[in-house]
Structures are given as C-alpha cells and as structure tokens.
Scaffold this active site. Structure first.
Site, PDB file in Angstrom:
ATOM      1  N   LYS A  42       0.816  -1.203   0.000  1.00 24.24           N
ATOM      2  CA  LYS A  42       0.000   0.000   0.000  1.00 24.24           C
ATOM      3  C   LYS A  42       0.855   1.260   0.000  1.00 24.24           C
ATOM      4  O   LYS A  42       0.393   2.336  -0.297  1.00 24.24           O
ATOM      5  CB  LYS A  42      -0.868   0.029   1.271  1.00 24.24           C
ATOM      6  N   GLY A  43       2.123   1.102   0.398  1.00 23.54           N
ATOM      7  CA  GLY A  43       2.973   2.259   0.691  1.00 23.54           C
ATOM      8  C   GLY A  43       3.181   3.248  -0.448  1.00 23.54           C
ATOM      9  O   GLY A  43       3.484   4.415  -0.205  1.00 23.54           O
ATOM     10  N   GLU A  98       7.982   1.940  -5.973  1.00 22.54           N
ATOM     11  CA  GLU A  98       8.071   1.446  -4.592  1.00 22.54           C
ATOM     12  C   GLU A  98       8.194   2.639  -3.644  1.00 22.54           C
ATOM     13  O   GLU A  98       8.687   3.699  -4.015  1.00 22.54           O
ATOM     14  CB  GLU A  98       9.285   0.495  -4.505  1.00 22.54           C
ATOM     15  N   ASP A 102      14.594  -0.846   1.878  1.00 23.43           N
ATOM     16  CA  ASP A 102      15.235  -0.937   3.190  1.00 23.43           C
ATOM     17  C   ASP A 102      16.244  -2.097   3.120  1.00 23.43           C
ATOM     18  O   ASP A 102      17.339  -1.927   2.591  1.00 23.43           O
ATOM     19  CB  ASP A 102      14.103  -1.168   4.207  1.00 23.43           C
ATOM     20  N   LYS A 130      17.178   3.524   1.757  1.00 17.28           N
ATOM     21  CA  LYS A 130      18.023   3.478   2.965  1.00 17.28           C
ATOM     22  C   LYS A 130      19.171   2.509   2.703  1.00 17.28           C
ATOM     23  O   LYS A 130      19.119   1.350   3.129  1.00 17.28           O
ATOM     24  CB  LYS A 130      17.194   2.928   4.146  1.00 17.28           C
ATOM     25  N   PHE A 151      13.281   5.271  11.147  1.00 16.26           N
ATOM     26  CA  PHE A 151      11.971   4.794  10.716  1.00 16.26           C
ATOM     27  C   PHE A 151      11.087   5.994  10.392  1.00 16.26           C
ATOM     28  O   PHE A 151      10.831   6.833  11.234  1.00 16.26           O
ATOM     29  CB  PHE A 151      11.322   3.902  11.784  1.00 16.26           C
ATOM     30  N   ASP A 158       3.658   3.717   6.429  1.00 20.65           N
ATOM     31  CA  ASP A 158       2.917   3.536   7.675  1.00 20.65           C
ATOM     32  C   ASP A 158       3.785   3.038   8.816  1.00 20.65           C
ATOM     33  O   ASP A 158       4.881   2.517   8.613  1.00 20.65           O
ATOM     34  CB  ASP A 158       1.826   2.478   7.468  1.00 20.65           C
ATOM     35  N   ARG A 164      -0.244   6.988   6.984  1.00 19.15           N
ATOM     36  CA  ARG A 164      -0.084   7.040   5.523  1.00 19.15           C
ATOM     37  C   ARG A 164      -0.604   8.352   4.933  1.00 19.15           C
ATOM     38  O   ARG A 164      -0.186   8.769   3.867  1.00 19.15           O
ATOM     39  CB  ARG A 164      -0.843   5.887   4.854  1.00 19.15           C
TER      40      ARG A 164
HETATM   41  P1  IMP Z   1      12.597  -4.287   2.699  1.00 23.97           P
HETATM   42  O1  IMP Z   1      12.023  -5.554   2.145  1.00 23.97           O
HETATM   43  O2  IMP Z   1      13.340  -4.514   3.983  1.00 23.97           O
HETATM   44  O3  IMP Z   1      13.420  -3.497   1.710  1.00 23.97           O
HETATM   45  O4  IMP Z   1      11.389  -3.430   3.188  1.00 23.97           O
HETATM   46  C1  IMP Z   1      10.639  -2.727   2.344  1.00 23.97           C
HETATM   47  C2  IMP Z   1       9.278  -2.451   2.937  1.00 23.97           C
HETATM   48  O5  IMP Z   1       9.326  -2.275   4.354  1.00 23.97           O
HETATM   49  C3  IMP Z   1       8.789  -1.152   2.361  1.00 23.97           C
HETATM   50  O6  IMP Z   1       8.078  -1.370   1.174  1.00 23.97           O
HETATM   51  C4  IMP Z   1       7.970  -0.596   3.491  1.00 23.97           C
HETATM   52  O7  IMP Z   1       6.646  -1.050   3.397  1.00 23.97           O
HETATM   53  C5  IMP Z   1       8.593  -1.137   4.752  1.00 23.97           C
HETATM   54  N1  IMP Z   1       9.527  -0.147   5.389  1.00 23.97           N
HETATM   55  C6  IMP Z   1      10.869  -0.163   5.388  1.00 23.97           C
HETATM   56  N2  IMP Z   1      11.376   0.891   6.061  1.00 23.97           N
HETATM   57  C7  IMP Z   1      10.306   1.613   6.445  1.00 23.97           C
HETATM   58  C8  IMP Z   1      10.176   2.868   7.161  1.00 23.97           C
HETATM   59  O8  IMP Z   1      11.137   3.549   7.555  1.00 23.97           O
HETATM   60  N3  IMP Z   1       8.901   3.288   7.368  1.00 23.97           N
HETATM   61  C9  IMP Z   1       7.800   2.597   6.950  1.00 23.97           C
HETATM   62  N4  IMP Z   1       7.880   1.440   6.264  1.00 23.97           N
HETATM   63  C10 IMP Z   1       9.125   0.951   6.020  1.00 23.97           C
HETATM   64 MG    MG Z   2       6.040  -1.228   0.908  1.00 23.72          MG
END
Ligand code: IMP
Ligand code: MG
Length: 179
Positions: A42-43, A98, A102, A130, A151, A158, A164
């Site tokens: 949803k982000g 996206e 992270d 990040k 964060f 969210d 959001r």
């Molecule tokens: P990854 O798989 O660890 O790269 O995480 C990606 C997903 O984690 C993103 O699409 C977000 O939904 C969530 N996420 C990662 N960091 C944050 C943050 O700082 N705030 C909110 N959601 C985050």
């Molecule tokens: Mg996401």
C-alpha cells in the site's frame, strides 16, 4: 498526529519538486514505449498517484500487493505477495514504483517475479532509499531521496497501518513504537 513525530523530515514542497523532476525524466526515457506503471501497495499509493500525473506520455497502470512488515519496524525478510496483475506484461516496458527500499528483500522478490514474465524492460523507482540497511543486492534506477537509517512515516508510509495520510515524511518518535 504531529505529537508522534520527532521531526518533519521531508516537507511537501521538497517531495513535490522531486516527484516532478522524476516525472520529467521518465517522460523522456519512456517516450513511445507505452509503459505499464506498477504501484506496489500500500505504501506507494501517494507517490504513485503524484508521479503518474507528471509523466506526460500514454501509460497504463496496475497494482501489486506486497507486505513484509508486521506491526514492528524490522523486516522479517519474508515477503507476502498478492499477484493479481490484470495486464499481460509480456514484451511491455514496466516501471515499478516502490515507497522505500530498506533491506531490499521486497524489491528483489518483486523484480524476480516481474523478470520471469519476459518483459521488454524493467525500470525501478523508489521514493526513499536506505542503503545503510541493505542486506540483499538489488538494483534501483531512480531514488528520489537517499536517507539514513531512521523509521519514517507519511506520504504513504505507515507504522502499524497508520500515518499514511500525512502529506510529508516524518520521523516517528522512538517512544511511539518501543512502548
Ligand atoms: P525491505 O524488504 O526490507 O526493503 O522493506 C521494504 C518495505 O518495508 C517497504 O516497502 C515498506 O513497506 C517497509 N519499510 C521499510 N522501512 C520503512 C520505514 O522507515 N517506514 C515505513 N515502512 C518501512
Ligand atoms: Mg512497501
């Protein structure tokens, strides 16, 4: 809602300026390609809605749902996906949109899935990146903002499904999620 934030990190004006810049770039890069823009739910909803309005060529949209976070702030590295794309992506120029990269797990998983569909090209855009948190190698073509390890919430992002709707990106107070 501001009471839960320690700081406004990226304000509306800065976000809109970057989104416009990226939209111009994509307009140039994807001319005559009739791309399919995919919103990763949803982000990415706000970023996606703003970005496609800045891309001034014919395009189509579709949606994918990915979740890797529960109610915490750490990614378990497990990605849950709902593959309900309605458009046949074979031989299409695909743009993934996206919210944040992270650890990189979510994006890697989605990219692998899309590549198997024999697309003509795959371009990945993220609002936030990040890099300090990366645990898997993943390619990102466009990042609007590279941010340190904090964060963040707002503009689609969210914490426990909330925040959001903030029009800017804020840093959540640690006391809010460590309680
Ligand atoms: P990854 O798989 O660890 O790269 O995480 C990606 C997903 O984690 C993103 O699409 C977000 O939904 C969530 N996420 C990662 N960091 C944050 C943050 O700082 N705030 C909110 N959601 C985050
Ligand atoms: Mg996401």
């Amino acid at each position: 809602m501001e009471n839960f934030l320690s700081d406004i990190f990226i304000d509306e004006e800065k976000i809109q300026a970057k989104v416009q810049e990226l939209g111009c770039q994509l307009t140039e890069d994807l001319e005559n390609k009739e791309p399919v823009f995919i919103c990763i739910l949803k982000g990415s909803i706000l970023f996606f809605a703003d970005l496609i309005r800045e891309v001034k060529i014919p395009l189509e949209v579709d949606f994918l749902k990915a979740s890797s976070y529960g109610a915490g702030t750490e990614s378990p590295g497990i990605v849950e996906m709902a593959f309900d794309l309605k458009i046949d992506l074979t031989d299409r120029h695909v743009v993934l949109v996206e919210d944040i990269v992270d650890s990189g797990h979510t994006l890697k998983y989605i990219q692998n899935f899309i590549r198997k569909l024999k697309v003509a090209s795959l371009t990945t855009c993220t609002l936030l990146d990040k890099p300090d948190r990366r645990t898997v190698d993943v390619s990102v073509d466009y990042s609007c903002f590279v941010i340190p390890d904090a964060f963040v919430v707002g503009y689609g992002l969210d914490f426990d499904q909330k925040f959001r709707n903030l029009p800017y990106i804020g840093i959540l107070k640690e006391s809010y999620y460590s309680e």
